[in-house]
Design a protein around this motif. Structure first.
Motif, PDB file in Angstrom:
ATOM      1  N   GLY A  52       0.837  -1.195   0.000  1.00  0.00           N
ATOM      2  CA  GLY A  52       0.000   0.000   0.000  1.00  0.00           C
ATOM      3  C   GLY A  52       0.860   1.229   0.000  1.00  0.00           C
ATOM      4  O   GLY A  52       2.043   1.172   0.329  1.00  0.00           O
ATOM      5  N   GLU A  53       0.267   2.353  -0.405  1.00  0.00           N
ATOM      6  CA  GLU A  53       1.019   3.596  -0.426  1.00  0.00           C
ATOM      7  C   GLU A  53       1.261   4.077   0.997  1.00  0.00           C
ATOM      8  O   GLU A  53       0.730   3.535   1.949  1.00  0.00           O
ATOM      9  CB  GLU A  53       0.235   4.670  -1.176  1.00  0.00           C
ATOM     10  N   SER A  86      -1.519   4.454   3.860  1.00  0.00           N
ATOM     11  CA  SER A  86      -2.644   3.593   3.524  1.00  0.00           C
ATOM     12  C   SER A  86      -3.022   2.720   4.716  1.00  0.00           C
ATOM     13  O   SER A  86      -3.933   1.923   4.641  1.00  0.00           O
ATOM     14  CB  SER A  86      -2.332   2.739   2.304  1.00  0.00           C
ATOM     15  N   ARG A 105      -5.544   0.367   0.210  1.00  0.00           N
ATOM     16  CA  ARG A 105      -5.558   1.687  -0.387  1.00  0.00           C
ATOM     17  C   ARG A 105      -6.424   2.576   0.482  1.00  0.00           C
ATOM     18  O   ARG A 105      -7.555   2.259   0.765  1.00  0.00           O
ATOM     19  CB  ARG A 105      -6.094   1.620  -1.813  1.00  0.00           C
ATOM     20  N   LYS A 106      -5.877   3.711   0.899  1.00  0.00           N
ATOM     21  CA  LYS A 106      -6.577   4.664   1.763  1.00  0.00           C
ATOM     22  C   LYS A 106      -7.224   3.970   2.957  1.00  0.00           C
ATOM     23  O   LYS A 106      -8.359   4.237   3.317  1.00  0.00           O
ATOM     24  CB  LYS A 106      -7.630   5.429   0.959  1.00  0.00           C
ATOM     25  N   ASP A 155       6.145   5.612  -0.622  1.00  0.00           N
ATOM     26  CA  ASP A 155       5.530   4.638  -1.504  1.00  0.00           C
ATOM     27  C   ASP A 155       5.903   4.950  -2.952  1.00  0.00           C
ATOM     28  O   ASP A 155       6.545   5.949  -3.253  1.00  0.00           O
ATOM     29  CB  ASP A 155       4.014   4.652  -1.327  1.00  0.00           C
TER      30      ASP A 155
END
Lengths: 507, 318
Positions: free
Chosen positions: A38-39, A42, A213-214, A431
Motif C-alpha cells: 500500500g502507499e 494507507s 488503499r486509503k 511509496d
C-alpha cells in the motif's frame, strides 16, 4: 484442521478525525508468506500495530487459529504467538543482545543467569542465524540488530510473524539472507506478514499479496498470478509508468570537487577517510553504502556542519572548508537530509509548513517582523507540485505522515534554487507514487543544471536514476561506477568492501 | 594519622544522607523518571522520622514512617507524571517546594507544642541511634574505628545501596525496569507493564530518599528538631547521581567524597591553613558544578542517563 493462522475482518481504526483503517479484511495461512502492499498513509503500519496490541481497533474482529480474540496489549499479542518486527527497531541500545531477547519472557524470573545465552544459541542455530548474545546493541550493524529483533520474536515462540519494511535498510546480500530465514520459518509452519514497498521483493518472497488503499483492503491476489504493473495499479488506483527517466544533459563542468577529504565524527573517529570525487553540473551522483558508512558526515561536511580534518571542498574553485553553513547556503549549496525518524534534521516538528519555509529565508526579510506572505505562497506551491496531503499549511509538520514530511523538506530545498542539491534518503519509506514524484522533481532540477548528490538506499532505484554511483564503505570510497555499466551485485560487494575498485585521488 | 581517620569517619557520617538520596534517585531515574523532588522527599522523611521517633521513642517505627512518607511524596509525583503525564521537571520542583513547606510547617507546629519550644528526642531513642562499635571488629586499629563503629543507619545505607546495585544489574526485575527507563516503547512491545514498573520503582526510590531525610533529623540534628535541616543536600544527591554514573555502588564512593567536603572545615588545622569558613560552606556546591562539567565531557553509553528519562510514555502517541 483449521489452516488459517490469523484472520481480520471489518477492522476500523481512527485517530481523531483521521481514518487510518476502514473495513480491512485479510487472512494468513500457516506456512504462508503474505505481503501487505500500500502507499504511504494507507494504514499498513497501523493495521499491524493493532495485531501487535499497540493500538486498539474501533471495530472489527480478529481471529487467531479460528478463535475470536481481543488483543488489548502487546502482552496479549505475545501470548497469542504474534510477534512484530517494527520498522524502527525496538531495542535497548545499552543492553546486550541476550538481555533484549529475554525481555518480557518468563525465563530467569528472579536472577539473570549466564545460561540465558544458551537457549538463544539453540534457537539461532535451528534457524541458521548468527548472533553474539553478549554483544551490546549499540555496537551492532543494522542487519545484526534485525537479527536480534527476529530472535526476540522466535524466543517467545511466535507462530505469526509481522515484519514492517524489514529490507529498507539492508544490502542486497543481507536481504537474501533475511529471505532465506523467512522461508525457513515458513517451512516450520509459521505465518509471515511482510510489509515492503519494493515490488520485486514482494514478487520474490510472498505467496499472496493483500493490497491496502486509503486504509481499506482492496483485494488479495496470488503472487504467482500477478506482476509489478498490476500490483502498482491496484495500489495507486490508476496505471503508473514504472520506469525512472535518466535524461541526458549537455553540461560538462565540475561544480563540486572534493579533494582528499577526511572528516571525524562526534566520537572523534575518522568517518570519512581521504575521499576524493567530483560532481558535475546537471548530474546525479549516487552515493551507496551500508548505513553509517560516512554518508551523514559527507553531507554535513559539505553543508559546513562538520569541520573537515583534512582536505578541501571546492565549489566553483572556491574552498567551502571553514565557511559557515549560512555562507554555504548563500552560495547555492542546499542539503536535505532525511534521517531515520524523518524529522530530526531540517524541519521543526511542532511548527507548520509556513514557519518551516521561513527557517531558510528569514534572514532575507527587510523589516524586523516576520514576513509570512512569501512563505505562505511557497508552501501552497510545494503542496501542489509535490502532491502533499495536509490539513493546512499551518498544521504542525509532525502531524503529517512520514512521506509528506519528506516532501515538505525536499520541496523547500528545491525551491531555494540551489546549484548543488544534496539529498540523503529522499525516498526513505516513501511509496511508489510519491517516490516517482520525487524522482521527477530531481530530474527536473538536473535538467536545469543542478548538480545533485543523491544518497540512497534502494540500489534498483539508484541504478536507474543516477548517472554515476559512488560506493562508500567504512568511510572510504570503494568505487565510482557508471550506473549504466554496473550491477546490483557489484554494488553490494563494493558496499561490504569485498571488492575495492580504489579510485585515483583526482577522479 | 588519628586526625585523618577522624576526618574520614566524619565524612562517612556526613555522606550517609547523600547516599540514601542518591540511591533513591538512581532507582527513580533508572526507571525513566527524573524526580527533582529529592530535597522535598528528604524533608518529608526528616519530619516524619523525627515526629514518630519523638512520640514513640522507637527507631524502627521512625524509619518506617520516614520511608512511607518519602514513598508517599514519590507516589504523588508518580501519579502526576506516569498517569497524568505531567512534565517531570516541573512536577519534581513542585514536590521539592511542597516537601520543604510540609516539613517546616509541621515542624513549627511541633516546636510550638514542645516543652520549652524544643522538641527533643528521648534518651532511649538517642541511645538507639548512637554510634556503636561492632564487637571485636571495632577494636582493629584505624580500620575498626573507620568501618565498624558507626550508628546503625550508616550500615543500613550501605546495605541498601549494595542491594540496589544487585537489584539493578543482576535481577530480572532490575532488567525490566532498566528497559523501561531506556526505551519504554521497546519494553511495552515486549509485554512489560510499564505503569506498574514505574510506580513501583518511583515510590521505592522516594522511600529511600525519605530515609536519608530521617538520618539528617535524627542524627545530624543531635536529637533536636531544626526547621530547614535538609538544607540543599537533596540537590547534591541529584548531582551525585550523575557523578556515580547511575550506579548505586559507585554512589558509595561519591557520597564519601561529598561528605568529606562538607566536614572538611572542621578538620583543616586552622593554625596552618587559614581560609574563611564561607569557603568550606561553598565547597560542596562548587565541586558539584565541577563534577557536572567533567562528567558531561566524558561519558560511556552505559554510564549515561537512561534515554527515556524526562520523557513520559504514551503508547498510542504518533
Amino acid at each position: 484442521m483449521n489452516n488459517t493462522a490469523i484472520e481480520l475482518s471489518g477492522i476500523r481504526k481512527t485517530f481523531g478525525t483521521v481514518i487510518a483503517n476502514n473495513n480491512v479484511n485479510l487472512s494468513v495461512n500457516k506456512g504462508e508468506i503474505l505481503a501487505l502492499l500500500g502507499e504511504n498513509g494507507s494504514g499498513k503500519t497501523t493495521l499491524m500495530n493493532i495485531l501487535a496490541g499497540i493500538y486498539l481497533p474501533d471495530e472489527g474482529t480478529i481471529k487467531v487459529d479460528g478463535k475470536e480474540v481481543h488483543i488489548n496489549s502487546p502482552e496479549d499479542a505475545n501470548k497469542l504467538g504474534i510477534g512484530m518486527i517494527h520498522q524502527h527497531f525496538k531495542l535497548i541500545e545499552v543492553h546486550s543482545a541476550a538481555d533484549n531477547i529475554i525481555l518480557g519472557s518468563k525465563d530467569n524470573p528472579f536472577f539473570l543467569t549466564k545460561k540465558r545465552s544458551q537457549k538463544i544459541h539453540e534457537i539461532s542455530e535451528s534457524f541458521g542465524l548468527e548472533i553474539d548474545p553478549d554483544k551490546k546493541i549499540y555496537n551492532m550493524s543494522v542487519s545484526e540488530k534485525q537479527t536480534v529483533e527476529i530472535l526476540k520474536v522466535l524466543y517467545k515462540g511466535a507462530k505469526i510473524l509481522i515484519l514492517d519494511e524489514p529490507t529498507a535498510v539492508l544490502t542486497p546480500q543481507e536481504t537474501k539472507k533475511l529471505f532465506a530465514i523467512l522461508r525457513k520459518m515458513k517451512e516450520k509452519g509459521c505465518a509471515v506478514i511482510i510489509i515492503t514497498h519494493k515490488l520485486n521483493e514482494v514478487l520474490e518472497i510472498s505467496d499472496r499479496v493483500t493490497i491496502l488503499r486509503k486504509g481499506e483492503s482492496i483485494t488479495t491476489v496470488n503472487t504467482a498470478e500477478t506482476n509489478a504493473n498490476e500490483l502498482t495499479e491496484l495500489m495507486v488506483g490508476k496505471a503508473v509508468e514504472l520506469s525512472i527517466d535518466r535524461p541526458e544533459t549537455e553540461y560538462n563542468e565540475n561544480v563540486l570537487e572534493i579533494h582528499r577529504l577526511t572528516v571525524q565524527n562526534e566520537e572523534g573517529m575518522d568517518a570519512l577517510k581521504d575521499v576524493s570525487f567530483s560532481l558535475k553540473k546537471g548530474e546525479i551522483l549516487g552515493v551507496a553504502g551500508i548505513a553509517g558508512s560516512g554518508q551523514k558526515e559527507l553531507c554535513e561536511a559539505i553543508a559546513g556542519l562538520l569541520k573537515a580534518k583534512e582536505g578541501a571542498i571546492l565549489h566553483h574553485k572556491q574552498n567551502l572548508v571553514g565557511k559557515t553553513p549560512a555562507e554555504i547556503i548563500n552560495l547555492g549549496v542546499s542539503m536535505s537530509f532525511i534521517p531515520e525518524d524523518r524529522l530530526g534534521m531540517g524541519l521543526v516538528a511542532s511548527m507548520g509548513m509556513v514557519e518551516n519555509m521561513l527557517l531558510k529565508t528569514y534572514s532575507q526579510g527587510k523589516t524586523p517582523f516576520v514576513e509570512k506572505k512569501e512563505a505562505r505562497e511557497l508552501s501552497e506551491k510545494i503542496i501542489e507540485k509535490l502532491e502533499i496531503s495536509t490539513p493546512g499549511i499551518d498544521t504542525p509538520v509532525r502531524r503529517l505522515s512520514g512521506g509528506n514530511v519528506q516532501k515538505v523538506l525536499l520541496g523547500r530545498e528545491i525551491e531555494n534554487n540551489p546549484n548543488v542539491l544534496i539529498t540523503a534518503y529522499a525516498v526513505r519509506g516513501l511509496d511508489i507514487n510519491s517516490s516517482y514524484t520525487v524522482y521527477d522533481a530531481l530530474n527536473e532540477q538536473k535538467q536545469k543544471g543542478v548538480a545533485i548528490l543523491f544518497i540512497g538506499e534502494d540500489l534498483d532505484v539508484m541504478l536507474e536514476l543516477c548517472d554515476r554511483i559512488m560506493v562508500l564503505c567504512h568511510g572510504e570510497i570503494t568505487g565510482i561506477v557508471n550506473a549504466g555499466e554496473t550491477t546490483k551485485e557489484e554494488l553490494g560487494l563494493l558496499m561490504t568492501g569485498a571488492i575495492n575498485k580504489g579510485v585515483s585521488a583526482n577522479a | 594519622m588519628m586526625r585523618f581517620i577522624d576526618f574520614l569517619y566524619a565524612a562517612i557520617k556526613a555522606g550517609t544522607p547523600l547516599l540514601f538520596g542518591t540511591t533513591g534517585e538512581i532507582i527513580t531515574e533508572k526507571t525513566g523518571n527524573l524526580n527533582l523532588g529529592v530535597e522535598g522527599m528528604m524533608y518529608m522523611g526528616a519530619f516524619a522520622g523525627f515526629f514518630v521517633g519523638y512520640h514513640t521513642s522507637n527507631l524502627a517505627l521512625a524509619l518506617i514512617a520516614a520511608f512511607v512518607i518519602g514513598a508517599f511524596g514519590a507516589l504523588i509525583y508518580a501519579f502526576l507524571t506516569v498517569t497524568l503525564r505531567a512534565n517531570q521537571t516541573v512536577t519534581g520542583l513542585a514536590l521539592t517546594i511542597f516537601g520543604t513547606g510540609f516539613a517546616n510547617f509541621f515542624g513549627q507546629l511541633m516546636i510550638k507544642h514542645a516543652p520549652n519550644g524544643t522538641p527533643k528526642l528521648s534518651e532511649t531513642f538517642m541511645d538507639a541511634v548512637s554510634a556503636k562499635g561492632i564487637p571485636l571488629l571495632s577494636s582493629i586499629p584505624y580500620v575498626g574505628k573507620l568501618l565498624f563503629s558507626h550508628n546503625v543507619l550508616v550500615y543500613i545505607a550501605i546495605i541498601v545501596a549494595i542491594i540496589c546495585g544487585i537489584y539493578l544489574k543482576y535481577t530480572r526485575a532490575g532488567l525490566n525496569m532498566r528497559s523501561v527507563g531506556e526505551n519504554p516503547a521497546a519494553a511495552d512491545a515486549a509485554g512489560l507493564n510499564i505503569t506498574f514498573i514505574k510506580y513501583f520503582n518511583i515510590t521505592l526510590g522516594g522511600g529511600i530518599c525519605g530515609l536519608g531525610g530521617a538520618y539528617i533529623s535524627l542524627i545530624n540534628g543531635g536529637g533536636v528538631w531544626n526547621n530547614g535541616c535538609v538544607n540543599g543536600q537533596g540537590w547534591i544527591a541529584v548531582a551525585l547521581v550523575i557523578f556515580a554514573s547511575w550506579s548505586p555502588v559507585k554512589a558509595l564512593f561519591g557520597s564519601l567524597v561529598f561528605g568529606a567536603t562538607t566536614v572538611l572545615q572542621y578538620y583543616v588545622p586552622k593554625d596552618i591553613i587559614e581560609i574563611p569558613n564561607a569557603f568550606y560552606v561553598m565547597l560542596p556546591f562548587v565541586i558539584t558544578a565541577i563534577v557536572l562539567v567533567i562528567t558531561s565531557i566524558k561519558q560511556t553509553k552505559e554510564g549515561a542517563q537512561p534515554l527515556g528519562c524526562s520523557n513520559n510514555y504514551f503508547r498510542e502517541e504518533r
